[in-house]
Design a protein around this motif. Sequence first.
Motif, mmCIF file in Angstrom:
data_model
loop_
_atom_site.group_PDB
_atom_site.id
_atom_site.type_symbol
_atom_site.label_atom_id
_atom_site.label_comp_id
_atom_site.label_asym_id
_atom_site.label_seq_id
_atom_site.Cartn_x
_atom_site.Cartn_y
_atom_site.Cartn_z
ATOM 1 N N GLN A 130 -9.258 -2.575 4.629
ATOM 2 C CA GLN A 130 -8.642 -2.636 5.945
ATOM 3 C C GLN A 130 -9.465 -3.493 6.881
ATOM 4 N N MET B 185 -4.717 7.567 5.493
ATOM 5 C CA MET B 185 -4.475 7.480 4.063
ATOM 6 C C MET B 185 -5.680 8.017 3.291
ATOM 7 N N THR C 117 -0.855 -3.310 10.364
ATOM 8 C CA THR C 117 -1.120 -1.955 9.883
ATOM 9 C C THR C 117 -2.391 -1.480 10.583
ATOM 10 N N ALA D 125 -5.302 3.556 7.864
ATOM 11 C CA ALA D 125 -6.223 3.574 6.726
ATOM 12 C C ALA D 125 -7.025 4.874 6.708
ATOM 13 N N LEU E 158 -5.443 -0.651 -2.257
ATOM 14 C CA LEU E 158 -4.425 -0.721 -1.208
ATOM 15 C C LEU E 158 -5.043 -1.447 -0.020
ATOM 16 N N LEU F 201 -9.306 1.759 -0.593
ATOM 17 C CA LEU F 201 -8.584 1.260 0.567
ATOM 18 C C LEU F 201 -9.351 0.103 1.191
ATOM 19 N N SER G 214 0.834 -1.204 0.000
ATOM 20 C CA SER G 214 0.000 0.000 0.000
ATOM 21 C C SER G 214 0.866 1.251 0.000
ATOM 22 N N VAL H 170 -3.496 -1.041 5.159
ATOM 23 C CA VAL H 170 -2.961 0.247 4.716
ATOM 24 C C VAL H 170 -1.933 0.813 5.689
#
Length: 487
Positions: free
Chosen positions: A417, A432, A424, A429, A229, A415, A210, A232
């Motif tokens: 997640q 991002m 992560t 996330a 991604l 994204l 990501s 993230v």
Amino acid sequence: MTAVRGAVLACVACVAGVAAAGIAAVPAAAITPGVDWGECAPELNAPRGTGCARLAVPLDYADPSGRSITLTLAAAGSLDAPDVLVVNPGGPGESGIGTPKQVWSSMPEEIKDKYLVVSFDPRGVGASGAVDCGDTASLLPSPLPPNTPADEEQETRRTDIARNIADACAEHSGDRLRHITTENAARDLDRIRAALGKEKLDYLGYSYGSKLGATYATLFPDATGRMVLDGVVDPTVSTYESGFQQNGALQRRAEQFFDWAADRDERYHLGTTGEGVSGTWEDIRGKLAAEPAEGKVGSAELDEMLASAMYTDVSWPTLADAVARYLEGDPGALVRATEQLSIDPVNGAQLAYNCVDDEWPADWRTWHEDTADSAREAPLFAWLNTWYSAPCAFWGAEPGGPVDIGDGDVPPVLLVQAQHDPATPVEGAHRMRDTLPGSRLVLSGGGNHGQFLFDGNGCVDTAVAAYLRTGDLPEADIDCPAPPPPE
């Protein structure tokens, strides 16, 4: 992704034994576009149905006519497919040779015919000029000392190991180390896109992937196509800081594991409550620190197995069963479990990317103080994570500085997640999404690291497949329930 381990998705990045390829002697000016797919070399151990190719790229993009490095690419699916999906399985430092076949085989039928799936060993990894750190096994005592140092002497012993690892990587890989960066890997991605004859890059990146994808979108916004991604990375913190961010997430995930084991006390006999299992776990750590199982598995190895198992709950029964058998008098059960759950304690490629991408504290007192603070919240993981990254305190290549993700007119992405992701954390996330305005987030209520295609979550898979099929982002973020825990 960051400090604990190089493998992000065991189900994606599972190919071992990849042969290393050295730096090509040809000048970068001799690089020609196009990809000539053929059979994979036997030493790559590529899954059946995988094709391979090689592509030369500049070692140093500031000197594009200088030396080159040759990347090894892999592909699965039909060469007649209208589009190409490039996938990175994470790490940094994970091989992509086995990734295309696994991703393509797992794809929903509505997108399987749409994409040729391509991955690659990034520069410095496997068959793309692997970072060489020599025989690091000789630098590591077995079993390792406990992760949490009991005194200054134990801590110095571990910092000496970290310094020796950094020196060995510098000795064997030399000036290549300064070129193993995420920015250069993103520029390699654009060379791959061009060689594949595509105006835009369609991309799927897991975990560290990501960060690589977001870096690409920042550097090449006009060439960014459909981008997913998954797991993230937080774009607002350094790799050093993200390790401490990760510690708390790992600790919370371990508490979920302890609760899971307590619910199955009739099988594992580790305790009837999460707190009870946690207490049993601490007792076992103490016993292994004093007397390693069969002289091989001490408390440090148990910590590593626990961290590894937190990435996917599919591993929980394996670990719980091994610990239960150890308590029943079978120390070999822990030794056997390390074959499934342990990882290489020295990943030269991962260190190369992490150590050069960001600034790291040069004064060990900073590391000590920050780790001691983190250990109050995450006693099982703080020192483990620090020791994994500690060679960066002594690294031989100067940091180059990361790309400022989101700087400029960067297109929105999708994204993916998990709410309780230990590697992560979910905060990354959200950050991002804020960094790349217009992006959408598909959030699972689970905790496994890496969701799309590999967690059996139909809600997640449907949303991502729809985006890859149409290129249309969801109108709003999507919340998905967690899949059931393993039995």
